[in-house]
Scaffold this motif. Structure first.
Motif, PDB file in Angstrom:
ATOM      1  N   GLY A   4      38.934  35.684  42.928  1.00  0.00           N
ATOM      2  CA  GLY A   4      37.601  35.554  42.344  1.00  0.00           C
ATOM      3  C   GLY A   4      36.926  34.299  42.854  1.00  0.00           C
ATOM      4  N   LYS A   5      35.616  34.221  42.675  1.00  0.00           N
ATOM      5  CA  LYS A   5      34.866  33.007  43.054  1.00  0.00           C
ATOM      6  C   LYS A   5      34.198  32.486  41.793  1.00  0.00           C
ATOM      7  CE  LYS A   5      32.408  31.596  46.834  1.00  0.00           C
ATOM      8  NZ  LYS A   5      31.652  31.866  48.057  1.00  0.00           N
ATOM      9  N   ILE A   6      34.354  31.183  41.513  1.00  0.00           N
ATOM     10  CA  ILE A   6      33.753  30.614  40.301  1.00  0.00           C
ATOM     11  C   ILE A   6      32.253  30.433  40.542  1.00  0.00           C
ATOM     12  CG2 ILE A   6      33.737  28.646  38.727  1.00  0.00           C
ATOM     13  CD1 ILE A   6      36.292  30.354  38.641  1.00  0.00           C
ATOM     14  N   ILE A   7      31.458  31.034  39.621  1.00  0.00           N
ATOM     15  CA  ILE A   7      29.996  30.943  39.795  1.00  0.00           C
ATOM     16  C   ILE A   7      29.341  30.184  38.646  1.00  0.00           C
ATOM     17  CG2 ILE A   7      29.835  33.039  41.188  1.00  0.00           C
ATOM     18  CD1 ILE A   7      28.929  34.536  38.663  1.00  0.00           C
ATOM     19  N   GLY A   8      30.107  29.807  37.627  1.00  0.00           N
ATOM     20  CA  GLY A   8      29.488  29.066  36.513  1.00  0.00           C
ATOM     21  C   GLY A   8      30.463  28.911  35.370  1.00  0.00           C
ATOM     22  N   GLN A   9      29.964  28.526  34.235  1.00  0.00           N
ATOM     23  CA  GLN A   9      30.851  28.405  33.074  1.00  0.00           C
ATOM     24  C   GLN A   9      30.133  28.878  31.818  1.00  0.00           C
ATOM     25  OE1 GLN A   9      32.131  24.466  32.023  1.00  0.00           O
ATOM     26  NE2 GLN A   9      30.118  23.567  32.334  1.00  0.00           N
ATOM     27  N   VAL A  10      30.921  29.148  30.795  1.00  0.00           N
ATOM     28  CA  VAL A  10      30.375  29.640  29.532  1.00  0.00           C
ATOM     29  C   VAL A  10      30.365  28.473  28.550  1.00  0.00           C
ATOM     30  CG1 VAL A  10      30.811  31.163  27.577  1.00  0.00           C
ATOM     31  CG2 VAL A  10      31.247  31.959  29.907  1.00  0.00           C
ATOM     32  N   LEU A  25      35.313  29.615  32.404  1.00  0.00           N
ATOM     33  CA  LEU A  25      34.518  29.719  33.628  1.00  0.00           C
ATOM     34  C   LEU A  25      34.062  31.154  33.836  1.00  0.00           C
ATOM     35  CD1 LEU A  25      36.724  27.541  36.008  1.00  0.00           C
ATOM     36  CD2 LEU A  25      34.683  26.862  34.722  1.00  0.00           C
ATOM     37  N   VAL A  26      32.961  31.314  34.577  1.00  0.00           N
ATOM     38  CA  VAL A  26      32.515  32.653  34.962  1.00  0.00           C
ATOM     39  C   VAL A  26      32.975  32.876  36.400  1.00  0.00           C
ATOM     40  CG1 VAL A  26      30.562  34.200  35.283  1.00  0.00           C
ATOM     41  CG2 VAL A  26      30.487  32.433  33.492  1.00  0.00           C
ATOM     42  N   ALA A  27      33.771  33.954  36.607  1.00  0.00           N
ATOM     43  CA  ALA A  27      34.264  34.246  37.955  1.00  0.00           C
ATOM     44  C   ALA A  27      33.716  35.587  38.387  1.00  0.00           C
ATOM     45  CB  ALA A  27      35.794  34.297  37.954  1.00  0.00           C
ATOM     46  N   ARG A  28      33.314  35.632  39.672  1.00  0.00           N
ATOM     47  CA  ARG A  28      32.913  36.927  40.230  1.00  0.00           C
ATOM     48  C   ARG A  28      34.093  37.433  41.040  1.00  0.00           C
ATOM     49  NH1 ARG A  28      28.546  39.657  41.016  1.00  0.00           N
ATOM     50  NH2 ARG A  28      27.069  38.024  40.472  1.00  0.00           N
ATOM     51  N   TYR A  29      34.549  38.654  40.791  1.00  0.00           N
ATOM     52  CA  TYR A  29      35.711  39.190  41.502  1.00  0.00           C
ATOM     53  C   TYR A  29      35.361  39.407  42.980  1.00  0.00           C
ATOM     54  CZ  TYR A  29      38.517  40.000  37.341  1.00  0.00           C
ATOM     55  OH  TYR A  29      39.266  39.826  36.201  1.00  0.00           O
ATOM     56  N   LEU A  30      36.378  39.133  43.841  1.00  0.00           N
ATOM     57  CA  LEU A  30      36.231  39.384  45.273  1.00  0.00           C
ATOM     58  C   LEU A  30      37.127  40.546  45.645  1.00  0.00           C
ATOM     59  CD1 LEU A  30      36.509  35.695  46.569  1.00  0.00           C
ATOM     60  CD2 LEU A  30      34.453  36.934  45.891  1.00  0.00           C
ATOM     61  N   ASP A  31      36.795  41.269  46.735  1.00  0.00           N
ATOM     62  CA  ASP A  31      37.690  42.338  47.190  1.00  0.00           C
ATOM     63  C   ASP A  31      38.671  41.758  48.210  1.00  0.00           C
ATOM     64  OD1 ASP A  31      36.490  42.136  49.674  1.00  0.00           O
ATOM     65  OD2 ASP A  31      35.218  43.899  49.395  1.00  0.00           O
ATOM     66  N   GLU A  32      39.511  42.619  48.778  1.00  0.00           N
ATOM     67  CA  GLU A  32      40.576  42.092  49.660  1.00  0.00           C
ATOM     68  C   GLU A  32      40.016  41.531  50.964  1.00  0.00           C
ATOM     69  OE1 GLU A  32      40.113  45.166  48.844  1.00  0.00           O
ATOM     70  OE2 GLU A  32      40.398  46.526  50.538  1.00  0.00           O
ATOM     71  N   HIS A  33      38.727  41.754  51.225  1.00  0.00           N
ATOM     72  CA  HIS A  33      38.095  41.138  52.402  1.00  0.00           C
ATOM     73  C   HIS A  33      37.339  39.868  51.997  1.00  0.00           C
ATOM     74  CE1 HIS A  33      39.049  44.991  54.157  1.00  0.00           C
ATOM     75  NE2 HIS A  33      38.374  45.608  53.206  1.00  0.00           N
ATOM     76  N   LEU A  34      37.549  39.417  50.771  1.00  0.00           N
ATOM     77  CA  LEU A  34      36.893  38.243  50.203  1.00  0.00           C
ATOM     78  C   LEU A  34      35.389  38.457  50.037  1.00  0.00           C
ATOM     79  CD1 LEU A  34      38.635  35.614  49.606  1.00  0.00           C
ATOM     80  CD2 LEU A  34      39.673  37.204  51.175  1.00  0.00           C
ATOM     81  N   GLN A  35      34.955  39.739  49.979  1.00  0.00           N
ATOM     82  CA  GLN A  35      33.529  40.017  49.741  1.00  0.00           C
ATOM     83  C   GLN A  35      33.289  40.081  48.232  1.00  0.00           C
ATOM     84  OE1 GLN A  35      31.433  40.029  52.301  1.00  0.00           O
ATOM     85  NE2 GLN A  35      33.360  39.535  53.386  1.00  0.00           N
ATOM     86  N   GLU A  36      32.114  39.624  47.795  1.00  0.00           N
ATOM     87  CA  GLU A  36      31.838  39.606  46.351  1.00  0.00           C
ATOM     88  C   GLU A  36      31.638  41.017  45.836  1.00  0.00           C
ATOM     89  OE1 GLU A  36      28.857  36.819  45.295  1.00  0.00           O
ATOM     90  OE2 GLU A  36      29.915  35.129  46.217  1.00  0.00           O
ATOM     91  N   THR A  37      32.208  41.301  44.639  1.00  0.00           N
ATOM     92  CA  THR A  37      31.996  42.607  44.017  1.00  0.00           C
ATOM     93  C   THR A  37      30.992  42.410  42.881  1.00  0.00           C
ATOM     94  OG1 THR A  37      33.633  42.250  42.304  1.00  0.00           O
ATOM     95  CG2 THR A  37      34.447  43.114  44.416  1.00  0.00           C
ATOM     96  N   ALA A  42      34.939  36.312  32.274  1.00  0.00           N
ATOM     97  CA  ALA A  42      35.038  34.957  31.714  1.00  0.00           C
ATOM     98  C   ALA A  42      36.519  34.635  31.632  1.00  0.00           C
ATOM     99  CB  ALA A  42      34.409  34.919  30.327  1.00  0.00           C
ATOM    100  N   CYS A  43      36.920  33.524  32.196  1.00  0.00           N
ATOM    101  CA  CYS A  43      38.349  33.202  32.277  1.00  0.00           C
ATOM    102  C   CYS A  43      38.590  31.762  31.830  1.00  0.00           C
ATOM    103  CB  CYS A  43      38.839  33.310  33.714  1.00  0.00           C
ATOM    104  SG  CYS A  43      37.990  34.523  34.699  1.00  0.00           S
ATOM    105  N   VAL A  44      39.719  31.535  31.160  1.00  0.00           N
ATOM    106  CA  VAL A  44      40.062  30.165  30.763  1.00  0.00           C
ATOM    107  C   VAL A  44      40.558  29.432  32.006  1.00  0.00           C
ATOM    108  CG1 VAL A  44      41.654  28.764  29.402  1.00  0.00           C
ATOM    109  CG2 VAL A  44      40.619  30.819  28.413  1.00  0.00           C
ATOM    110  N   ASP A  45      40.003  28.228  32.218  1.00  0.00           N
ATOM    111  CA  ASP A  45      40.397  27.439  33.392  1.00  0.00           C
ATOM    112  C   ASP A  45      41.652  26.639  33.069  1.00  0.00           C
ATOM    113  OD1 ASP A  45      40.420  26.039  35.775  1.00  0.00           O
ATOM    114  OD2 ASP A  45      39.150  24.448  34.968  1.00  0.00           O
ATOM    115  N   THR A  46      42.703  26.759  33.925  1.00  0.00           N
ATOM    116  CA  THR A  46      43.909  25.948  33.691  1.00  0.00           C
ATOM    117  C   THR A  46      44.209  25.044  34.888  1.00  0.00           C
ATOM    118  OG1 THR A  46      45.486  27.512  34.695  1.00  0.00           O
ATOM    119  CG2 THR A  46      44.891  27.899  32.391  1.00  0.00           C
ATOM    120  N   VAL A  47      43.338  25.098  35.937  1.00  0.00           N
ATOM    121  CA  VAL A  47      43.641  24.312  37.138  1.00  0.00           C
ATOM    122  C   VAL A  47      42.442  23.465  37.563  1.00  0.00           C
ATOM    123  CG1 VAL A  47      45.460  25.755  38.109  1.00  0.00           C
ATOM    124  CG2 VAL A  47      43.066  26.385  38.500  1.00  0.00           C
TER     125      VAL A  47
END
Lengths: 99, 101
Positions: A4-10, A25-37, A42-47
Motif C-alpha cells: 500500500g501507499k500512505i496517502i494521509g491519516q485519520v 493512516l490512510v493507505a491506498r492499496y497497490l497491485d503487484e506492479h506497484l500501480q495504485e488501485t 484505514a490502518c494502525v501505524d506500528t512502524v
C-alpha cells in the motif's frame, strides 16, 4: 500481506478505548506492479510510516500481533516500510527514487 | 489454500520485529492450472521457495500456524511447493468406476 501507499491519516478524537493514542493512516492499496488501485483502507501505524511511503499492510486477526495492536480492535496494521520490490532482475520499486 | 506463482521479492528493513529474518515473496494468485487470477499476496516463505515456483499459500490468521510465523503480524505464508497437480477427468473415472463394480 498487501502493498500500500500512505496517502494521509485519520484524525478521530472519539475512539474506542484502546485505539486512543494509536495513529491511524490512510493507505491506498497497490497491485503487484506497484500501480495504485481504487481501494483504500484505514490502518494502525506500528512502524512510523509517513505519507508517500510504500508499506506492508497486514490484515485479519494477524493485524493484532504487533506490540502496539495487541488486544486492540483493529483488523489492518502497517507492519513494514518497503525498501525494494524486485521481480527477477527488474526493480519494480526502490524507496529512495520515489521520495 | 490458494495456488500461486512466486514472481518477486520484497525487501523491508524497518518493520515489525517479528518479521525480522523472514523472506517476503511477491506471489501472483493463479488457478490450479497456473492461469493468473487478479490478486496477489506478499507472503512469508516457509519452504525455501524461489521465483518461478508454483506454490500453495495459506492466508488470513491460519498463516500464523507455522513454527516460523506464529505470533507474528503475518496474513499469508507459502506452506508448500507444488511438484504436480493431478486432476482426474470425471468421464474417465466414471467409466473406470463402472467396470470395477
Amino acid at each position: 500481506m498487501q502493498l500500500g501507499k500512505i496517502i494521509g491519516q485519520v484524525v478521530s478524537t472519539r475512539k474506542e478505548g484502546k485505539v486512543q493514542g494509536l495513529k491511524i493512516l490512510v493507505a491506498r492499496y497497490l497491485d503487484e506492479h506497484l500501480q495504485e488501485t481504487g481501494k483504500t483502507a484505514a490502518c494502525v501505524d506500528t512502524v512510523q510510516a509517513g505519507v508517500g511511503d510504500v508499506v506492508l499492510l497486514c490484515s485479519s486477526s494477524s493485524a493484532r500481533m504487533t506490540a502496539m495492536t495487541q488486544g486492540v480492535c483493529t483488523d489492518n496494521a502497517v507492519v513494514g516500510i518497503v525498501d525494494t520490490v524486485s521481480s527477477g532482475s527488474k526493480i519494480l520499486y526502490q524507496k529512495s527514487d520515489n521520495r | 489454500m490458494i495456488f500461486a506463482k512466486v514472481i518477486g521479492t520484497v525487501v523491508s528493513t524497518s518493520k515489525d520485529p517479528n518479521l525480522e529474518g523472514k523472506k517476503l515473496l511477491l506471489c501472483k494468485e493463479v488457478d490450479h492450472t497456473g492461469k493468473p487470477l487478479n490478486s496477489y499476496h506478499v507472503a512469508v516463505d516457509a519452504v525455501q521457495a524461489g521465483e518461478g515456483n508454483f506454490v500453495l499459500i495459506s492466508y488470513g490468521s491460519s498463516a500464523r500456524m507455522t513454527e516460523l510465523t506464529k505470533n507474528a503480524p503475518i496474513d499469508a505464508v507459502i506452506m508448500a511447493i507444488i511438484d504436480e497437480v493431478q486432476i482426474t477427468d470425471p468421464a474417465k473415472s466414471a467409466k473406470k468406476g463402472t467396470s470395477e463394480v
